[in-house]
Design a protein around this motif. Structure first.
Motif, PDB file in Angstrom:
ATOM      1  N   ASP A  58       0.831  -1.203   0.000  1.00 11.99           N
ATOM      2  CA  ASP A  58       0.000   0.000   0.000  1.00 11.99           C
ATOM      3  C   ASP A  58       0.867   1.255   0.000  1.00 11.99           C
ATOM      4  N   ALA A  59       1.941   1.238   0.774  1.00 11.68           N
ATOM      5  CA  ALA A  59       2.845   2.391   0.821  1.00 11.68           C
ATOM      6  C   ALA A  59       3.489   2.639  -0.535  1.00 11.68           C
ATOM      7  N   VAL A  60       3.892   1.579  -1.206  1.00 16.44           N
ATOM      8  CA  VAL A  60       4.501   1.718  -2.532  1.00 16.44           C
ATOM      9  C   VAL A  60       3.461   2.202  -3.537  1.00 16.44           C
ATOM     10  N   GLU A  61       2.280   1.638  -3.461  1.00 20.57           N
ATOM     11  CA  GLU A  61       1.209   1.986  -4.403  1.00 20.57           C
ATOM     12  C   GLU A  61       0.786   3.450  -4.267  1.00 20.57           C
ATOM     13  N   ASN A  62       0.809   3.960  -3.057  1.00 20.35           N
ATOM     14  CA  ASN A  62       0.357   5.332  -2.803  1.00 20.35           C
ATOM     15  C   ASN A  62       1.515   6.285  -2.498  1.00 20.35           C
ATOM     16  N   SER A  63       2.701   5.958  -2.953  1.00 25.19           N
ATOM     17  CA  SER A  63       3.864   6.769  -2.620  1.00 25.19           C
ATOM     18  C   SER A  63       3.822   8.156  -3.257  1.00 25.19           C
ATOM     19  N   ASP A  64       3.066   8.328  -4.315  1.00 20.91           N
ATOM     20  CA  ASP A  64       3.006   9.635  -4.965  1.00 20.91           C
ATOM     21  C   ASP A  64       1.844  10.494  -4.470  1.00 20.91           C
ATOM     22  N   ASP A  65       1.137  10.049  -3.464  1.00 23.59           N
ATOM     23  CA  ASP A  65       0.018  10.795  -2.892  1.00 23.59           C
ATOM     24  C   ASP A  65       0.566  11.980  -2.082  1.00 23.59           C
ATOM     25  N   PRO A  66       0.217  13.206  -2.453  1.00 24.04           N
ATOM     26  CA  PRO A  66       0.757  14.378  -1.743  1.00 24.04           C
ATOM     27  C   PRO A  66       0.403  14.399  -0.252  1.00 24.04           C
ATOM     28  N   GLU A  67      -0.779  13.939   0.097  1.00 24.44           N
ATOM     29  CA  GLU A  67      -1.163  13.908   1.511  1.00 24.44           C
ATOM     30  C   GLU A  67      -0.287  12.945   2.300  1.00 24.44           C
ATOM     31  N   ARG A  68       0.013  11.817   1.694  1.00 18.22           N
ATOM     32  CA  ARG A  68       0.888  10.832   2.340  1.00 18.22           C
ATOM     33  C   ARG A  68       2.294  11.398   2.484  1.00 18.22           C
ATOM     34  N   GLN A  69       2.778  12.090   1.464  1.00 20.82           N
ATOM     35  CA  GLN A  69       4.110  12.686   1.527  1.00 20.82           C
ATOM     36  C   GLN A  69       4.172  13.750   2.628  1.00 20.82           C
ATOM     37  N   THR A  70       3.105  14.509   2.779  1.00 18.09           N
ATOM     38  CA  THR A  70       3.043  15.519   3.838  1.00 18.09           C
ATOM     39  C   THR A  70       3.074  14.847   5.209  1.00 18.09           C
ATOM     40  N   ASP A  71       2.321  13.780   5.365  1.00 19.04           N
ATOM     41  CA  ASP A  71       2.313  13.047   6.648  1.00 19.04           C
ATOM     42  C   ASP A  71       3.694  12.509   6.976  1.00 19.04           C
ATOM     43  N   ILE A  72       4.379  11.949   5.994  1.00 21.29           N
ATOM     44  CA  ILE A  72       5.727  11.409   6.221  1.00 21.29           C
ATOM     45  C   ILE A  72       6.678  12.538   6.594  1.00 21.29           C
ATOM     46  N   ALA A  73       6.590  13.669   5.877  1.00 16.45           N
ATOM     47  CA  ALA A  73       7.465  14.803   6.174  1.00 16.45           C
ATOM     48  C   ALA A  73       7.243  15.305   7.599  1.00 16.45           C
ATOM     49  N   ARG A  74       5.989  15.352   8.031  1.00 20.36           N
ATOM     50  CA  ARG A  74       5.695  15.838   9.382  1.00 20.36           C
ATOM     51  C   ARG A  74       6.093  14.816  10.451  1.00 20.36           C
ATOM     52  N   ASP A  75       5.641  13.580  10.287  1.00 17.13           N
ATOM     53  CA  ASP A  75       5.811  12.580  11.342  1.00 17.13           C
ATOM     54  C   ASP A  75       7.231  12.027  11.428  1.00 17.13           C
ATOM     55  N   LYS A  76       7.823  11.727  10.308  1.00 10.71           N
ATOM     56  CA  LYS A  76       9.125  11.044  10.335  1.00 10.71           C
ATOM     57  C   LYS A  76      10.301  12.008  10.229  1.00 10.71           C
ATOM     58  N   LEU A  77      10.109  13.112   9.509  1.00  8.10           N
ATOM     59  CA  LEU A  77      11.212  14.039   9.297  1.00  8.10           C
ATOM     60  C   LEU A  77      11.120  15.288  10.161  1.00  8.10           C
ATOM     61  N   GLY A  78       9.965  15.514  10.782  1.00 10.11           N
ATOM     62  CA  GLY A  78       9.791  16.663  11.657  1.00 10.11           C
ATOM     63  C   GLY A  78       9.687  17.990  10.921  1.00 10.11           C
ATOM     64  N   LEU A  79       9.345  17.959   9.651  1.00  3.23           N
ATOM     65  CA  LEU A  79       9.235  19.187   8.866  1.00  3.23           C
ATOM     66  C   LEU A  79       7.893  19.866   9.106  1.00  3.23           C
ATOM     67  N   VAL A  80       7.858  21.182   8.859  1.00  2.00           N
ATOM     68  CA  VAL A  80       6.633  21.959   9.021  1.00  2.00           C
ATOM     69  C   VAL A  80       6.431  22.833   7.792  1.00  2.00           C
ATOM     70  N   GLU A  81       5.200  23.315   7.635  1.00  2.00           N
ATOM     71  CA  GLU A  81       4.878  24.234   6.540  1.00  2.00           C
ATOM     72  C   GLU A  81       5.519  25.591   6.836  1.00  2.00           C
ATOM     73  N   PRO A  82       5.805  26.392   5.809  1.00  2.00           N
ATOM     74  CA  PRO A  82       6.346  27.735   6.054  1.00  2.00           C
ATOM     75  C   PRO A  82       5.380  28.552   6.915  1.00  2.00           C
ATOM     76  N   GLY A  83       5.923  29.212   7.926  1.00  2.00           N
ATOM     77  CA  GLY A  83       5.123  30.029   8.821  1.00  2.00           C
ATOM     78  C   GLY A  83       4.413  29.240   9.909  1.00  2.00           C
ATOM     79  N   GLU A  84       4.625  27.941   9.960  1.00  2.00           N
ATOM     80  CA  GLU A  84       3.967  27.079  10.942  1.00  2.00           C
ATOM     81  C   GLU A  84       4.914  26.858  12.118  1.00  2.00           C
ATOM     82  N   TYR A  85       4.372  26.795  13.314  1.00  2.00           N
ATOM     83  CA  TYR A  85       5.176  26.582  14.511  1.00  2.00           C
ATOM     84  C   TYR A  85       4.708  25.311  15.212  1.00  2.00           C
TER      85      TYR A  85
END
Length: 91
Positions: A58-85
Motif C-alpha cells: 500500500d505504501a509503494v502503491e500510494n507513494s506519490d500521494d501528496p497527503e501521504r508525503q506531507t504526513d511522512i514529512a511531518r511525522d518522520k522528518l519533523g518538517l513543518v509548513e512555512p510560517g507554521e510553529y
C-alpha cells in the motif's frame, strides 16, 4: 483338550511389550503436541508477515500521494509548513 497356561516369563515379556508400547505412544503424543504448537506459531508469524507485506504494498502503491508525503514529512522528518510553529509540551 488341554489348555496350556502361559509361563511367568511369557507374562513378563508381554507386560514389558505393553509398557514399551504405552511409553512410545505417550512420547509420540508429546511430539504431536509440540509440532502443533510450532505450527500455530508459524501460522501466526505468516499472518503477521502478510499484514506487513500488505502495508508495504500500500505504501509503494500510494507513494506519490501528496497527503501521504506531507504526513511522512511531518511525522518522520519533523518538517513543518512555512510560517507554521510546533510546540512541544514537557512535564
Amino acid at each position: 483338550m488341554k489348555v496350556k497356561k502361559a509361563s511367568l516369563l511369557t507374562k513378563i515379556v508381554v507386560l514389558a511389550l505393553l509398557i514399551a508400547a504405552a511409553t512410545a505412544l505417550l512420547n509420540l503424543q508429546h511430539k504431536i503436541t509440540a509440532a502443533q504448537a510450532d505450527l500455530a506459531q508459524a501460522q501466526s508469524e505468516v499472518a503477521a508477515q502478510k499484514q506487513i507485506n500488505a502495508d508495504l504494498a500500500d505504501a509503494v502503491e500510494n507513494s506519490d500521494d501528496p497527503e501521504r508525503q506531507t504526513d511522512i514529512a511531518r511525522d518522520k522528518l519533523g518538517l513543518v509548513e512555512p510560517g507554521e510553529y510546533v510546540f512541544y509540551f514537557t512535564d
